[in-house]
Design a protein around this motif. Structure first.
Motif, PDB file in Angstrom:
ATOM      1  N   LEU A 286      13.340  -3.148 -12.459  1.00 52.96           N
ATOM      2  CA  LEU A 286      13.431  -3.848 -11.204  1.00 52.96           C
ATOM      3  C   LEU A 286      12.933  -3.061 -10.569  1.00 52.96           C
ATOM      4  O   LEU A 286      12.880  -1.934 -10.007  1.00 52.96           O
ATOM      5  CB  LEU A 286      14.761  -4.393 -10.830  1.00 52.96           C
ATOM      6  N   ASN A 287      12.093  -4.207  -9.105  1.00 56.77           N
ATOM      7  CA  ASN A 287      11.986  -2.680  -7.793  1.00 56.77           C
ATOM      8  C   ASN A 287      13.660  -2.663  -6.946  1.00 56.77           C
ATOM      9  O   ASN A 287      14.281  -3.267  -7.671  1.00 56.77           O
ATOM     10  CB  ASN A 287      11.370  -3.770  -6.980  1.00 56.77           C
ATOM     11  N   PHE A 288      13.299  -2.157  -6.262  1.00 51.54           N
ATOM     12  CA  PHE A 288      14.860  -1.374  -5.503  1.00 51.54           C
ATOM     13  C   PHE A 288      15.266  -2.275  -4.968  1.00 51.54           C
ATOM     14  O   PHE A 288      16.824  -2.635  -4.882  1.00 51.54           O
ATOM     15  CB  PHE A 288      13.703  -0.750  -4.121  1.00 51.54           C
ATOM     16  N   ASP A 289      15.033  -3.504  -4.182  1.00 48.21           N
ATOM     17  CA  ASP A 289      15.871  -4.659  -4.116  1.00 48.21           C
ATOM     18  C   ASP A 289      17.219  -4.321  -4.794  1.00 48.21           C
ATOM     19  O   ASP A 289      17.725  -5.138  -4.811  1.00 48.21           O
ATOM     20  CB  ASP A 289      14.582  -5.975  -2.939  1.00 48.21           C
ATOM     21  N   ARG A 290      16.209  -4.852  -6.187  1.00 49.41           N
ATOM     22  CA  ARG A 290      16.405  -6.551  -6.941  1.00 49.41           C
ATOM     23  C   ARG A 290      17.820  -4.960  -7.335  1.00 49.41           C
ATOM     24  O   ARG A 290      18.878  -5.205  -8.070  1.00 49.41           O
ATOM     25  CB  ARG A 290      15.845  -6.936  -7.741  1.00 49.41           C
TER      26      ARG A 290
ATOM     27  N   TYR B 299      25.521 -10.879 -16.761  1.00 47.57           N
ATOM     28  CA  TYR B 299      24.804 -12.470 -16.229  1.00 47.57           C
ATOM     29  C   TYR B 299      23.739 -11.877 -15.303  1.00 47.57           C
ATOM     30  O   TYR B 299      22.836 -13.062 -15.360  1.00 47.57           O
ATOM     31  CB  TYR B 299      25.767 -12.686 -15.280  1.00 47.57           C
ATOM     32  N   LEU B 300      23.425 -10.895 -14.887  1.00 46.33           N
ATOM     33  CA  LEU B 300      22.118 -10.387 -14.148  1.00 46.33           C
ATOM     34  C   LEU B 300      20.838 -10.132 -14.925  1.00 46.33           C
ATOM     35  O   LEU B 300      20.103 -10.063 -14.166  1.00 46.33           O
ATOM     36  CB  LEU B 300      22.601  -9.229 -12.769  1.00 46.33           C
ATOM     37  N   LEU B 301      21.292  -9.476 -16.181  1.00 46.43           N
ATOM     38  CA  LEU B 301      19.982  -8.476 -16.560  1.00 46.43           C
ATOM     39  C   LEU B 301      19.916  -8.721 -18.140  1.00 46.43           C
ATOM     40  O   LEU B 301      18.762  -8.838 -19.024  1.00 46.43           O
ATOM     41  CB  LEU B 301      20.136  -7.378 -17.064  1.00 46.43           C
ATOM     42  N   GLY B 302      21.459 -10.084 -18.567  1.00 50.41           N
ATOM     43  CA  GLY B 302      20.590 -10.508 -19.496  1.00 50.41           C
ATOM     44  C   GLY B 302      21.432 -10.667 -21.006  1.00 50.41           C
ATOM     45  O   GLY B 302      22.068  -9.415 -20.545  1.00 50.41           O
ATOM     46  N   ASP B 303      21.980 -11.347 -21.582  1.00 49.20           N
ATOM     47  CA  ASP B 303      22.338 -10.927 -22.979  1.00 49.20           C
ATOM     48  C   ASP B 303      21.103 -10.032 -24.295  1.00 49.20           C
ATOM     49  O   ASP B 303      19.971 -10.126 -23.335  1.00 49.20           O
ATOM     50  CB  ASP B 303      23.173 -12.072 -23.337  1.00 49.20           C
TER      51      ASP B 303
ATOM     52  N   LYS C 239      24.215 -18.900  -5.175  1.00 55.59           N
ATOM     53  CA  LYS C 239      22.981 -19.141  -5.539  1.00 55.59           C
ATOM     54  C   LYS C 239      22.191 -17.515  -5.059  1.00 55.59           C
ATOM     55  O   LYS C 239      20.789 -16.756  -5.536  1.00 55.59           O
ATOM     56  CB  LYS C 239      21.801 -19.774  -4.404  1.00 55.59           C
ATOM     57  N   ILE C 240      22.913 -16.901  -5.945  1.00 62.76           N
ATOM     58  CA  ILE C 240      22.523 -14.937  -6.410  1.00 62.76           C
ATOM     59  C   ILE C 240      22.201 -15.301  -8.466  1.00 62.76           C
ATOM     60  O   ILE C 240      22.997 -15.603  -8.954  1.00 62.76           O
ATOM     61  CB  ILE C 240      23.444 -14.149  -6.822  1.00 62.76           C
ATOM     62  N   THR C 241      20.827 -15.050  -8.560  1.00 69.88           N
ATOM     63  CA  THR C 241      20.841 -15.359 -10.164  1.00 69.88           C
ATOM     64  C   THR C 241      20.708 -14.457 -10.677  1.00 69.88           C
ATOM     65  O   THR C 241      20.165 -13.032 -10.302  1.00 69.88           O
ATOM     66  CB  THR C 241      19.553 -16.522 -10.213  1.00 69.88           C
ATOM     67  N   ARG C 242      20.156 -14.440 -12.019  1.00 67.52           N
ATOM     68  CA  ARG C 242      19.257 -13.428 -12.973  1.00 67.52           C
ATOM     69  C   ARG C 242      18.673 -12.791 -11.895  1.00 67.52           C
ATOM     70  O   ARG C 242      17.141 -12.988 -11.176  1.00 67.52           O
ATOM     71  CB  ARG C 242      18.723 -14.060 -13.847  1.00 67.52           C
ATOM     72  N   GLN C 243      18.277 -11.436 -12.511  1.00 72.77           N
ATOM     73  CA  GLN C 243      17.828 -10.500 -11.619  1.00 72.77           C
ATOM     74  C   GLN C 243      16.078  -9.708 -12.007  1.00 72.77           C
ATOM     75  O   GLN C 243      15.773  -9.466 -11.553  1.00 72.77           O
ATOM     76  CB  GLN C 243      18.668  -9.244 -11.130  1.00 72.77           C
ATOM     77  N   ASN C 244      15.832  -9.549 -13.454  1.00 73.38           N
ATOM     78  CA  ASN C 244      15.194  -8.983 -14.517  1.00 73.38           C
ATOM     79  C   ASN C 244      14.291 -10.908 -14.651  1.00 73.38           C
ATOM     80  O   ASN C 244      14.243 -11.942 -14.758  1.00 73.38           O
ATOM     81  CB  ASN C 244      15.062  -8.416 -15.312  1.00 73.38           C
TER      82      ASN C 244
END
Length: 444
Positions: free
Chosen positions: A293-297, A369-373, A439-444
Protein backbone atom coordinates in the motif's frame (compact mmCIF):
# COMPACT_ATOMS: atom_id res chain seq x y z
CA UNK A 1 -14.26 -3.82 -32.57
CA UNK A 2 -10.49 -3.49 -32.90
CA UNK A 3 -10.75 0.14 -31.80
CA UNK A 4 -12.74 -0.92 -28.70
CA UNK A 5 -10.15 -3.56 -27.79
CA UNK A 6 -7.39 -0.98 -28.21
CA UNK A 7 -9.17 1.47 -25.91
CA UNK A 8 -9.70 -1.29 -23.31
CA UNK A 9 -6.03 -2.31 -23.43
CA UNK A 10 -4.95 1.31 -23.18
CA UNK A 11 -7.16 1.77 -20.13
CA UNK A 12 -5.82 -1.42 -18.58
CA UNK A 13 -2.27 -0.30 -19.20
CA UNK A 14 -3.01 3.07 -17.64
CA UNK A 15 -4.48 1.40 -14.58
CA UNK A 16 -1.53 -0.96 -14.20
CA UNK A 17 0.98 1.80 -14.77
CA UNK A 18 -0.74 3.90 -12.10
CA UNK A 19 -0.81 0.95 -9.71
CA UNK A 20 2.90 0.35 -10.16
CA UNK A 21 3.65 4.01 -9.61
CA UNK A 22 1.33 4.02 -6.59
CA UNK A 23 3.14 1.02 -5.11
CA UNK A 24 6.68 2.34 -5.49
CA UNK A 25 8.68 1.36 -2.39
CA UNK A 26 8.50 4.04 0.27
CA UNK A 27 11.76 5.71 1.31
CA UNK A 28 13.10 4.99 4.76
CA UNK A 29 11.89 8.30 6.14
CA UNK A 30 8.27 7.37 5.31
CA UNK A 31 8.26 3.98 7.06
CA UNK A 32 5.29 4.12 9.44
CA UNK A 33 6.33 1.09 11.48
CA UNK A 34 9.38 2.93 12.80
CA UNK A 35 7.19 5.62 14.38
CA UNK A 36 4.70 3.07 15.75
CA UNK A 37 7.51 0.93 17.18
CA UNK A 38 9.01 3.99 18.86
CA UNK A 39 5.68 4.79 20.51
CA UNK A 40 5.19 1.13 21.48
CA UNK A 41 8.62 1.09 23.12
CA UNK A 42 7.63 3.98 25.38
CA UNK A 43 4.35 2.24 26.25
CA UNK A 44 6.30 -0.89 27.18
CA UNK A 45 8.61 1.24 29.33
CA UNK A 46 5.61 2.83 31.06
CA UNK A 47 3.77 -0.52 31.46
CA UNK A 48 0.68 0.97 29.85
CA UNK A 49 -2.30 -1.33 30.40
CA UNK A 50 -4.14 -2.79 27.36
CA UNK A 51 -7.22 -0.48 27.27
CA UNK A 52 -5.09 2.63 27.76
CA UNK A 53 -2.65 1.47 25.07
CA UNK A 54 -5.50 1.22 22.56
CA UNK A 55 -6.46 4.81 23.38
CA UNK A 56 -2.93 6.07 22.78
CA UNK A 57 -2.63 4.24 19.46
CA UNK A 58 -5.91 5.82 18.32
CA UNK A 59 -4.92 9.41 19.01
CA UNK A 60 -1.42 8.90 17.67
CA UNK A 61 -2.93 7.83 14.34
CA UNK A 62 -5.71 10.45 14.17
CA UNK A 63 -3.35 13.36 13.55
CA UNK A 64 -1.55 11.48 10.80
CA UNK A 65 -4.89 10.58 9.20
CA UNK A 66 -6.07 14.20 9.36
CA UNK A 67 -2.96 15.42 7.55
CA UNK A 68 -3.46 12.82 4.84
CA UNK A 69 -7.13 13.73 4.48
CA UNK A 70 -6.32 17.45 4.18
CA UNK A 71 -3.98 16.77 1.28
CA UNK A 72 -5.62 13.81 -0.48
CA UNK A 73 -9.24 14.29 -1.54
CA UNK A 74 -9.68 10.51 -1.82
CA UNK A 75 -9.15 10.08 1.94
CA UNK A 76 -12.47 10.55 3.73
CA UNK A 77 -12.41 13.11 6.61
CA UNK A 78 -12.71 11.74 10.14
CA UNK A 79 -15.93 13.68 10.71
CA UNK A 80 -17.62 11.54 8.03
CA UNK A 81 -17.45 8.43 10.22
CA UNK A 82 -16.52 9.52 13.77
CA UNK A 83 -19.64 11.24 15.10
CA UNK A 84 -17.85 13.01 17.96
CA UNK A 85 -15.12 14.42 15.72
CA UNK A 86 -16.26 17.87 14.72
CA UNK A 87 -13.05 19.89 15.00
CA UNK A 88 -11.89 22.07 12.14
CA UNK A 89 -8.75 20.40 10.82
CA UNK A 90 -7.50 23.24 8.68
CA UNK A 91 -4.01 24.38 9.59
CA UNK A 92 -2.26 27.67 8.86
CA UNK A 93 0.62 26.23 6.80
CA UNK A 94 0.05 26.36 3.04
CA UNK A 95 -0.09 22.90 1.48
CA UNK A 96 2.60 23.73 -1.04
CA UNK A 97 5.07 24.62 1.70
CA UNK A 98 5.20 21.37 3.63
CA UNK A 99 5.39 17.63 2.98
CA UNK A 100 2.22 16.21 4.53
CA UNK A 101 3.63 12.69 4.77
CA UNK A 102 6.66 13.88 6.73
CA UNK A 103 4.30 15.96 8.88
CA UNK A 104 2.15 12.87 9.51
CA UNK A 105 5.04 10.83 10.89
CA UNK A 106 6.32 13.71 13.00
CA UNK A 107 2.78 14.23 14.28
CA UNK A 108 2.62 10.58 15.43
CA UNK A 109 5.81 11.04 17.44
CA UNK A 110 4.73 14.42 18.79
CA UNK A 111 1.31 13.15 19.88
CA UNK A 112 2.96 10.26 21.70
CA UNK A 113 5.45 12.66 23.26
CA UNK A 114 2.68 14.87 24.63
CA UNK A 115 0.28 12.13 25.75
CA UNK A 116 2.41 9.30 27.18
CA UNK A 117 3.74 9.52 30.76
CA UNK A 118 7.32 9.07 29.51
CA UNK A 119 6.64 10.69 26.16
CA UNK A 120 9.75 12.83 26.55
CA UNK A 121 11.69 9.74 25.50
CA UNK A 122 10.37 10.23 21.96
CA UNK A 123 12.41 13.42 21.59
CA UNK A 124 15.39 11.28 20.65
CA UNK A 125 13.33 9.60 17.92
CA UNK A 126 12.26 13.00 16.61
CA UNK A 127 15.86 14.20 16.52
CA UNK A 128 16.95 11.08 14.63
CA UNK A 129 14.03 11.50 12.25
CA UNK A 130 15.00 15.08 11.41
CA UNK A 131 18.60 13.95 10.84
CA UNK A 132 17.30 11.21 8.50
CA UNK A 133 15.36 13.78 6.50
CA UNK A 134 18.49 15.88 6.05
CA UNK A 135 20.44 12.78 5.00
CA UNK A 136 17.78 12.27 2.32
CA UNK A 137 18.33 15.86 1.16
CA UNK A 138 14.94 17.20 2.23
CA UNK A 139 15.30 20.98 2.31
CA UNK A 140 15.52 22.76 5.65
CA UNK A 141 12.47 24.88 4.77
CA UNK A 142 10.30 21.84 3.97
CA UNK A 143 11.41 20.19 7.21
CA UNK A 144 10.66 23.34 9.18
CA UNK A 145 7.19 23.79 7.67
CA UNK A 146 6.37 20.08 7.97
CA UNK A 147 7.23 20.14 11.67
CA UNK A 148 5.10 23.27 12.11
CA UNK A 149 2.17 21.51 10.39
CA UNK A 150 2.65 18.47 12.63
CA UNK A 151 2.64 20.60 15.79
CA UNK A 152 -0.56 22.35 14.76
CA UNK A 153 -2.30 19.06 14.05
CA UNK A 154 -1.05 17.52 17.29
CA UNK A 155 -2.64 20.39 19.22
CA UNK A 156 -5.98 19.64 17.55
CA UNK A 157 -5.76 15.93 18.39
CA UNK A 158 -4.82 16.64 22.00
CA UNK A 159 -7.79 18.99 22.28
CA UNK A 160 -10.11 16.29 20.93
CA UNK A 161 -8.64 13.66 23.29
CA UNK A 162 -9.48 15.77 26.34
CA UNK A 163 -13.20 15.27 25.71
CA UNK A 164 -13.17 11.47 26.04
CA UNK A 165 -13.54 11.36 29.88
CA UNK A 166 -10.10 9.83 30.46
CA UNK A 167 -9.12 12.68 32.78
CA UNK A 168 -12.13 11.85 34.99
CA UNK A 169 -11.12 8.24 35.70
CA UNK A 170 -8.86 9.06 38.63
CA UNK A 171 -11.70 10.90 40.36
CA UNK A 172 -14.02 7.91 40.36
CA UNK A 173 -14.46 5.59 43.30
CA UNK A 174 -11.74 2.97 43.70
CA UNK A 175 -12.80 -0.54 42.78
CA UNK A 176 -13.25 -2.88 45.74
CA UNK A 177 -13.13 -6.60 44.83
CA UNK A 178 -15.72 -8.87 46.39
CA UNK A 179 -14.12 -11.95 47.88
CA UNK A 180 -15.86 -15.29 47.51
CA UNK A 181 -18.52 -16.75 45.25
CA UNK A 182 -18.55 -15.97 41.55
CA UNK A 183 -16.74 -12.64 41.81
CA UNK A 184 -13.32 -11.77 40.48
CA UNK A 185 -10.57 -11.41 43.05
CA UNK A 186 -6.89 -10.41 42.58
CA UNK A 187 -4.66 -13.34 41.65
CA UNK A 188 -1.09 -14.48 42.39
CA UNK A 189 1.75 -13.74 42.34
CA UNK A 190 1.30 -9.96 42.75
CA UNK A 191 -2.43 -9.67 43.56
CA UNK A 192 -2.57 -6.47 41.51
CA UNK A 193 -5.64 -4.27 41.80
CA UNK A 194 -8.25 -4.21 39.05
CA UNK A 195 -7.20 -2.55 35.80
CA UNK A 196 -9.45 0.26 34.52
CA UNK A 197 -12.76 -0.68 36.19
CA UNK A 198 -14.41 2.46 34.79
CA UNK A 199 -13.17 2.16 31.20
CA UNK A 200 -16.74 1.89 29.92
CA UNK A 201 -17.06 5.65 30.55
CA UNK A 202 -14.49 6.47 27.85
CA UNK A 203 -16.02 8.02 24.74
CA UNK A 204 -16.09 5.48 21.89
CA UNK A 205 -14.96 6.25 18.35
CA UNK A 206 -17.34 4.38 16.03
CA UNK A 207 -19.67 2.23 18.13
CA UNK A 208 -22.62 4.09 19.65
CA UNK A 209 -22.11 3.15 23.31
CA UNK A 210 -20.13 0.89 25.62
CA UNK A 211 -23.14 -1.39 26.20
CA UNK A 212 -24.17 -1.73 22.56
CA UNK A 213 -22.86 -5.30 22.32
CA UNK A 214 -23.56 -6.89 25.69
CA UNK A 215 -22.88 -10.64 25.29
CA UNK A 216 -25.11 -13.39 26.66
CA UNK A 217 -24.76 -14.10 30.37
CA UNK A 218 -21.79 -16.30 31.27
CA UNK A 219 -22.30 -19.85 32.50
CA UNK A 220 -23.90 -19.69 35.97
CA UNK A 221 -21.37 -20.05 38.77
CA UNK A 222 -21.50 -23.34 40.68
CA UNK A 223 -19.24 -25.47 42.84
CA UNK A 224 -21.25 -28.61 42.09
CA UNK A 225 -18.97 -31.09 40.31
CA UNK A 226 -21.82 -32.00 37.94
CA UNK A 227 -22.48 -28.37 36.91
CA UNK A 228 -21.51 -26.83 33.59
CA UNK A 229 -19.34 -24.25 35.35
CA UNK A 230 -17.33 -26.88 37.20
CA UNK A 231 -16.92 -28.82 33.95
CA UNK A 232 -15.57 -25.71 32.24
CA UNK A 233 -13.10 -25.18 35.05
CA UNK A 234 -12.01 -28.79 35.01
CA UNK A 235 -11.44 -28.60 31.26
CA UNK A 236 -9.04 -25.68 31.79
CA UNK A 237 -7.31 -27.72 34.49
CA UNK A 238 -7.15 -30.85 32.29
CA UNK A 239 -5.75 -29.05 29.24
CA UNK A 240 -2.92 -27.61 31.34
CA UNK A 241 -1.63 -31.06 32.22
CA UNK A 242 1.22 -32.06 29.85
CA UNK A 243 0.14 -29.75 27.01
CA UNK A 244 1.59 -30.43 23.53
CA UNK A 245 4.34 -28.07 22.42
CA UNK A 246 2.07 -26.41 19.84
CA UNK A 247 -0.34 -25.30 22.56
CA UNK A 248 2.54 -23.93 24.61
CA UNK A 249 3.86 -22.05 21.58
CA UNK A 250 0.44 -20.57 20.82
CA UNK A 251 -0.06 -19.48 24.43
CA UNK A 252 3.36 -17.80 24.47
CA UNK A 253 2.89 -16.14 21.10
CA UNK A 254 -0.33 -14.37 22.12
CA UNK A 255 0.58 -13.74 25.77
CA UNK A 256 0.94 -9.95 25.29
CA UNK A 257 1.01 -9.32 29.05
CA UNK A 258 2.42 -5.79 29.48
CA UNK A 259 3.88 -6.74 32.86
CA UNK A 260 4.29 -10.35 33.93
CA UNK A 261 6.05 -11.22 37.18
CA UNK A 262 7.95 -14.38 37.99
CA UNK A 263 9.22 -15.29 41.44
CA UNK A 264 12.46 -16.90 42.54
CA UNK A 265 12.60 -17.41 46.28
CA UNK A 266 11.91 -14.00 47.82
CA UNK A 267 12.79 -12.20 44.60
CA UNK A 268 10.26 -11.03 41.99
CA UNK A 269 11.32 -10.33 38.41
CA UNK A 270 9.13 -8.32 36.06
CA UNK A 271 8.96 -8.87 32.30
CA UNK A 272 7.57 -6.15 30.05
CA UNK A 273 5.92 -6.97 26.72
CA UNK A 274 3.85 -5.43 23.99
CA UNK A 275 0.11 -5.14 24.69
CA UNK A 276 -2.58 -7.05 22.71
CA UNK A 277 -3.39 -3.82 20.87
CA UNK A 278 0.28 -3.29 20.10
CA UNK A 279 0.42 -6.80 18.65
CA UNK A 280 -2.51 -6.11 16.31
CA UNK A 281 -1.07 -2.72 15.31
CA UNK A 282 2.06 -4.60 14.35
CA UNK A 283 0.00 -7.10 12.35
CA UNK A 284 -1.62 -4.19 10.52
CA UNK A 285 1.83 -2.76 9.80
CA UNK A 286 3.02 -6.11 8.44
CA UNK A 287 -0.10 -6.37 6.27
CA UNK A 288 0.12 -2.92 4.67
CA UNK A 289 3.72 -3.62 3.73
CA UNK A 290 2.87 -6.99 2.23
CA UNK A 291 -0.02 -5.41 0.31
CA UNK A 292 2.38 -2.75 -1.03
CA UNK A 293 0.00 0.00 0.00
CA UNK A 294 1.09 3.56 -0.57
CA UNK A 295 1.66 5.85 2.39
CA UNK A 296 -1.82 7.36 2.47
CA UNK A 297 -3.63 4.03 2.35
CA UNK A 298 -1.28 2.57 4.94
CA UNK A 299 -2.15 5.41 7.32
CA UNK A 300 -5.83 4.77 6.61
CA UNK A 301 -5.60 1.07 7.51
CA UNK A 302 -3.53 1.67 10.65
CA UNK A 303 -5.87 4.41 11.85
CA UNK A 304 -9.00 2.31 11.36
CA UNK A 305 -7.44 -0.65 13.17
CA UNK A 306 -6.40 1.62 16.05
CA UNK A 307 -9.87 3.11 16.57
CA UNK A 308 -11.43 -0.36 16.21
CA UNK A 309 -9.24 -1.53 19.08
CA UNK A 310 -10.24 1.40 21.24
CA UNK A 311 -13.93 0.62 20.76
CA UNK A 312 -13.33 -3.11 21.31
CA UNK A 313 -11.74 -2.47 24.71
CA UNK A 314 -14.52 -0.06 25.73
CA UNK A 315 -17.14 -2.66 24.84
CA UNK A 316 -15.27 -5.57 26.42
CA UNK A 317 -14.46 -3.73 29.67
CA UNK A 318 -18.10 -2.72 29.99
CA UNK A 319 -19.02 -6.40 30.31
CA UNK A 320 -16.00 -7.44 32.36
CA UNK A 321 -17.04 -5.28 35.29
CA UNK A 322 -20.73 -6.08 34.84
CA UNK A 323 -20.38 -9.87 35.14
CA UNK A 324 -17.27 -9.52 37.36
CA UNK A 325 -16.35 -13.15 36.69
CA UNK A 326 -13.98 -15.27 38.76
CA UNK A 327 -10.77 -16.37 37.04
CA UNK A 328 -9.94 -20.08 36.49
CA UNK A 329 -6.93 -19.76 38.80
CA UNK A 330 -9.05 -18.65 41.75
CA UNK A 331 -11.74 -21.27 41.18
CA UNK A 332 -9.40 -24.20 40.49
CA UNK A 333 -7.20 -23.42 43.51
CA UNK A 334 -10.26 -23.38 45.77
CA UNK A 335 -12.35 -26.23 44.40
CA UNK A 336 -10.08 -28.54 42.37
CA UNK A 337 -6.36 -28.28 43.09
CA UNK A 338 -4.81 -25.81 45.53
CA UNK A 339 -1.35 -26.22 43.91
CA UNK A 340 -2.44 -25.53 40.32
CA UNK A 341 -0.83 -22.62 38.47
CA UNK A 342 -1.92 -21.49 34.98
CA UNK A 343 0.68 -21.54 32.22
CA UNK A 344 0.24 -17.81 31.62
CA UNK A 345 0.05 -15.28 34.40
CA UNK A 346 -3.57 -14.29 35.08
CA UNK A 347 -4.19 -10.63 34.13
CA UNK A 348 -5.57 -8.30 36.84
CA UNK A 349 -9.19 -7.87 35.75
CA UNK A 350 -12.39 -9.97 35.61
CA UNK A 351 -12.66 -13.02 33.38
CA UNK A 352 -15.69 -12.63 31.11
CA UNK A 353 -15.40 -12.09 28.17
CA UNK A 354 -11.88 -12.72 26.89
CA UNK A 355 -10.29 -9.43 25.92
CA UNK A 356 -8.11 -11.16 23.34
CA UNK A 357 -11.19 -12.74 21.77
CA UNK A 358 -13.06 -9.44 21.51
CA UNK A 359 -10.06 -7.38 20.37
CA UNK A 360 -8.70 -9.93 17.90
CA UNK A 361 -12.01 -10.63 16.18
CA UNK A 362 -12.85 -6.93 15.91
CA UNK A 363 -9.40 -6.13 14.48
CA UNK A 364 -9.42 -9.14 12.14
CA UNK A 365 -12.87 -8.24 10.84
CA UNK A 366 -11.88 -4.68 9.95
CA UNK A 367 -8.55 -5.80 8.43
CA UNK A 368 -10.40 -8.37 6.33
CA UNK A 369 -12.77 -5.68 5.07
CA UNK A 370 -9.88 -3.35 4.19
CA UNK A 371 -7.40 -5.88 2.77
CA UNK A 372 -9.45 -8.93 1.83
CA UNK A 373 -10.11 -12.44 3.07
CA UNK A 374 -7.42 -15.13 2.85
CA UNK A 375 -4.70 -12.51 3.29
CA UNK A 376 -1.73 -14.72 4.19
CA UNK A 377 1.11 -13.21 6.19
CA UNK A 378 3.87 -14.03 8.65
CA UNK A 379 3.69 -12.38 12.05
CA UNK A 380 7.02 -11.64 13.71
CA UNK A 381 5.62 -9.33 16.40
CA UNK A 382 6.81 -11.52 19.27
CA UNK A 383 10.34 -12.22 18.01
CA UNK A 384 11.81 -9.52 20.32
CA UNK A 385 10.31 -11.47 23.23
CA UNK A 386 11.74 -14.81 22.16
CA UNK A 387 8.67 -16.27 20.41
CA UNK A 388 7.72 -16.80 16.77
CA UNK A 389 7.39 -15.96 14.01
CA UNK A 390 4.08 -17.61 13.04
CA UNK A 391 2.33 -17.70 9.67
CA UNK A 392 -1.41 -17.34 9.09
CA UNK A 393 -3.66 -17.86 6.07
CA UNK A 394 -5.97 -15.02 7.07
CA UNK A 395 -6.66 -12.43 9.75
CA UNK A 396 -9.61 -14.56 10.86
CA UNK A 397 -7.32 -17.55 11.42
CA UNK A 398 -5.02 -15.38 13.52
CA UNK A 399 -7.97 -14.13 15.61
CA UNK A 400 -9.14 -17.69 16.22
CA UNK A 401 -5.70 -18.70 17.41
CA UNK A 402 -5.37 -15.60 19.60
CA UNK A 403 -8.68 -16.46 21.24
CA UNK A 404 -7.95 -20.11 21.98
CA UNK A 405 -4.49 -19.16 23.30
CA UNK A 406 -6.16 -17.86 26.46
CA UNK A 407 -7.70 -21.28 27.09
CA UNK A 408 -4.37 -22.98 26.50
CA UNK A 409 -2.76 -20.47 28.86
CA UNK A 410 -5.23 -21.33 31.62
CA UNK A 411 -6.60 -17.82 32.10
CA UNK A 412 -10.08 -18.09 30.50
CA UNK A 413 -13.04 -20.43 30.55
CA UNK A 414 -14.37 -21.57 27.20
CA UNK A 415 -17.55 -19.47 27.23
CA UNK A 416 -15.49 -16.28 27.68
CA UNK A 417 -13.75 -17.15 24.43
CA UNK A 418 -16.81 -18.29 22.45
CA UNK A 419 -18.91 -15.25 23.33
CA UNK A 420 -15.91 -12.92 23.23
CA UNK A 421 -15.38 -14.01 19.62
CA UNK A 422 -19.01 -13.21 18.85
CA UNK A 423 -18.82 -9.82 20.55
CA UNK A 424 -15.68 -8.91 18.58
CA UNK A 425 -17.32 -9.90 15.29
CA UNK A 426 -20.39 -7.80 16.09
CA UNK A 427 -18.20 -4.79 16.83
CA UNK A 428 -16.38 -5.29 13.52
CA UNK A 429 -19.71 -5.51 11.66
CA UNK A 430 -20.91 -2.24 13.17
CA UNK A 431 -17.66 -0.48 12.34
CA UNK A 432 -17.67 -1.83 8.78
CA UNK A 433 -21.25 -0.62 8.39
CA UNK A 434 -20.11 2.90 9.30
CA UNK A 435 -17.08 2.71 7.01
CA UNK A 436 -19.31 1.65 4.12
CA UNK A 437 -21.69 4.53 4.82
CA UNK A 438 -18.70 6.89 4.66
CA UNK A 439 -17.64 5.23 1.37
CA UNK A 440 -14.40 3.85 2.80
CA UNK A 441 -13.73 0.75 0.73
CA UNK A 442 -11.04 -1.89 0.28
CA UNK A 443 -7.57 -0.37 0.36
CA UNK A 444 -5.54 -2.77 -1.82
Amino acid sequence: MIKSIFIFLLALCSTNCYAQKDKKPLPEYLQLDKAINAVSAVMIHDVVNPPAASRYYSYIMLGAYNLISLNNKDVIPLSAFIKSYKDDNQISIEKSKYNYRIAAIYCMLETGKQMLPSGFMLQENQDKYLALLKTNKISDEIIKQSVAAALEMTAKVIKYSKGDNYNKLSGRLRYTPLKGGKNWYPTPPTYMEAVEPNWKTIRPMLIDSSNEFVPVRPTPFSTDSTSEFYKQAYEVYRVSKNPPMEQVTIANFWDCNPFAVTTSGHMMIGFKKISPGGHWMNIAGIAVKKADLNFDRSVTVLTLVAITQMDAFISCWDEKYRSNGIRPETYINKYIDITWVPYLQTPPFPEYPSGHAVLSNASAGVLTYLLGDKFAYTDDSEVPYGVGPRSFKSFTAAAEEASISRFYGGIHFNDAIVFGNKQGRLIASKIIEKLKAAKITRQN
